[in-house]
Every structure is written in structure tokens, then in C-alpha cells.
Design an enzyme around this catalytic site. Sequence first.
Site, PDB file in Angstrom:
ATOM      1  N   GLU A  61     -93.456 -33.566 -23.814  1.00  0.00           N
ATOM      2  CA  GLU A  61     -94.694 -33.110 -24.481  1.00  0.00           C
ATOM      3  C   GLU A  61     -95.853 -33.507 -23.686  1.00  0.00           C
ATOM      4  O   GLU A  61     -96.859 -32.820 -23.921  1.00  0.00           O
ATOM      5  CB  GLU A  61     -94.547 -33.145 -26.020  1.00  0.00           C
ATOM      6  N   HIS A 130     -86.580 -31.589 -37.528  1.00  0.00           N
ATOM      7  CA  HIS A 130     -86.848 -30.498 -36.922  1.00  0.00           C
ATOM      8  C   HIS A 130     -87.001 -29.357 -37.804  1.00  0.00           C
ATOM      9  O   HIS A 130     -87.046 -28.226 -37.559  1.00  0.00           O
ATOM     10  CB  HIS A 130     -85.609 -30.104 -35.957  1.00  0.00           C
TER      11      HIS A 130
END
Length: 326
Positions: A61, A130
Site C-alpha cells: 500500500e 476486512h
Amino acid sequence: MADVITYRDAVAEGIAREMRRDASVVCLGEDIAAAGGVFKTTTGLLEEFGADRVWDTPISEQAIVGAAMGAAMTGMRPVAEIMFSDFLACCWDYLANEIPKVRYMTGGQVTVPLVVRTANGGGLGFGAQHSQATENWALTVPGLKIAAPATPADVTGMLAAAIRSEDPVVFFEHKGLLATKGPPPPPGHVVELGRAAIVREGADVTLVALASTVPLALKAAGVLAGEGIEAEVVDLRCLVPLDAATVLASLGKTSRLVTVEENPYQGGWGATVVSVVADAGFALLDAPVRRVAGECVPLPFADTLEQQVIPTVDKVVTEVRRLAAY
């Protein structure tokens, strides 16, 4: 164009329209090219625009958002994907300390016109790491625009506005809405960021919702209508800019307010909306304000437990009944 389009396809359509319009728009992220995205939200982009403009990245990321920042500072308009919004935490330094501060710290000499797209929210049993709704993380950082569409047409129209923005935008796409369908966006569709929508009119109570809680609030309003309570539903669309004027105008009609959010109650966006109302619209209220929000616990994997934690139609209906009786 078809009579309906899915939320998922509206993402790819929105990106493709801007890539056709502006050669400086590029896309980058994990599995967005050949695979068409893990949620199939970038299908067809590699085929149409090629590997020079649609980049598969490593699972980093920091690399994705760092590269997007550099590209944006040097003349491109990158659209970076972070697969799950939970993992904005992995690139938080760029998103909180670097990207939103460049324009200010350079006295406007350098802009960072980028979009960070991310799949957000729970309700699908993806577990604690998540499933989070993380709009409130971004809300703590001045300098970021925050968009969270609820309908396919808004997805495409708000993506257009986000990609054209000179300021960085965090664009939250709700996982639970990806398969939903709605009218397709007309050609050239642009939805100005910071403009809420009244998606159901009513005179008894204002329900303020965002993304997945918009259809939830609409369902609750349908139940309440059967009991003689007419709820007005406001889809905020964006948290920054925040369309407080539309909320206050609705409150002027209804005198009662319930915010419906997936963020945890502790620090959720509803608290900001409520504080704005307390400051600017206190005299409009005829009853206490209520917030329906996520519980302050990690999201459970089991679906029956997850429903205990996130907002539901029943929870909204219960709060509105209490307010109506106040």
C-alpha cells in the site's frame, strides 16, 4: 446502454469515461489490470487503455499511494486502488501526513490531484480486518475530500468529479453495494462533491445516511410509513465537503434527526453531523438527536453476530419510534 447498471460496473465505467476524456488519468493497484480487480471494478480497463495507463502493483500500500502521490505532483491524475479500506492503515503516513499537506505547504505551487479508491464496509462476513467502515479515519485529516456513493449513477458521476478535483479524494466503494443495480449514468454525468441528495421526502423525521446505510434507511422509512411516520432520507454522498445546509433544511421540515452510519459510535461521522446541527440548528429540534451506529467492538466473522454490531432496519425503526413518541 442497458436499462440498469450494477454499482460494480459503474466504477469501471466512471474510470473509463475519465481515461477517455483525459490522457493524464492512470490507474494503479493490486490485481486491477489483467484480473480486472478482486471485486471486478476495473474490468476492461487494461484491454482499452493498455499497460502504460493501467498498472498492476506489488502488495504494498505504501508503494501504491507513494507512487500515486509522485505521479500527481508531476502532472498526472492517478487513480490508486487500496483493495480493502482497512489497509489504508498501511499507507497512513502518505494519506494523512503527506498528500493532504503538499498544496498548503508549497503555497499552492504543487497540487496533488489523485483519487484513492477503496472497498469499504461490512455486512458480508469478511471478519474484523476486512470489514471496517473507515470513512471516519479520513474525516480526522484536514485536506482530504471524502466521497461514498450509494447508487451506480452516483458512483460514475462522483468519480468524474473526484478525478477532476485538484485536491486529493478518498473514494469509498461499499462492498455490500457492488451487486446492486440502478439507472445508468447519462453521458457526461458529473455529481458535484459536497452536494447531498434527498432520496425520500417526509415531514416527521430526518434520516441522514451514507453509502450502504442509504438503502437501509429507505427500507426503514418504508416500514415506518406503514405506521404513519413519514421519514425524509438524506444521502450525504460526501463527508468532505459536508452538505450541512441540506441536513438543516430537512430538519427545518421535520424537527427530528437520526443519523445512520456504519462507523463505530465512538468517533463516527454521525457525531460530526450532530455537532453541526447542535451549533447551527438547535432551535429546529423538537426532540433529542439519535445516532444509529456500529458498536464499538471488532467486527465479528459470524453473520448473526455481525448483524448485532452493524446498523439494521430494525435498529433504525426502533429509534425513530422512540423519537416519534417523544
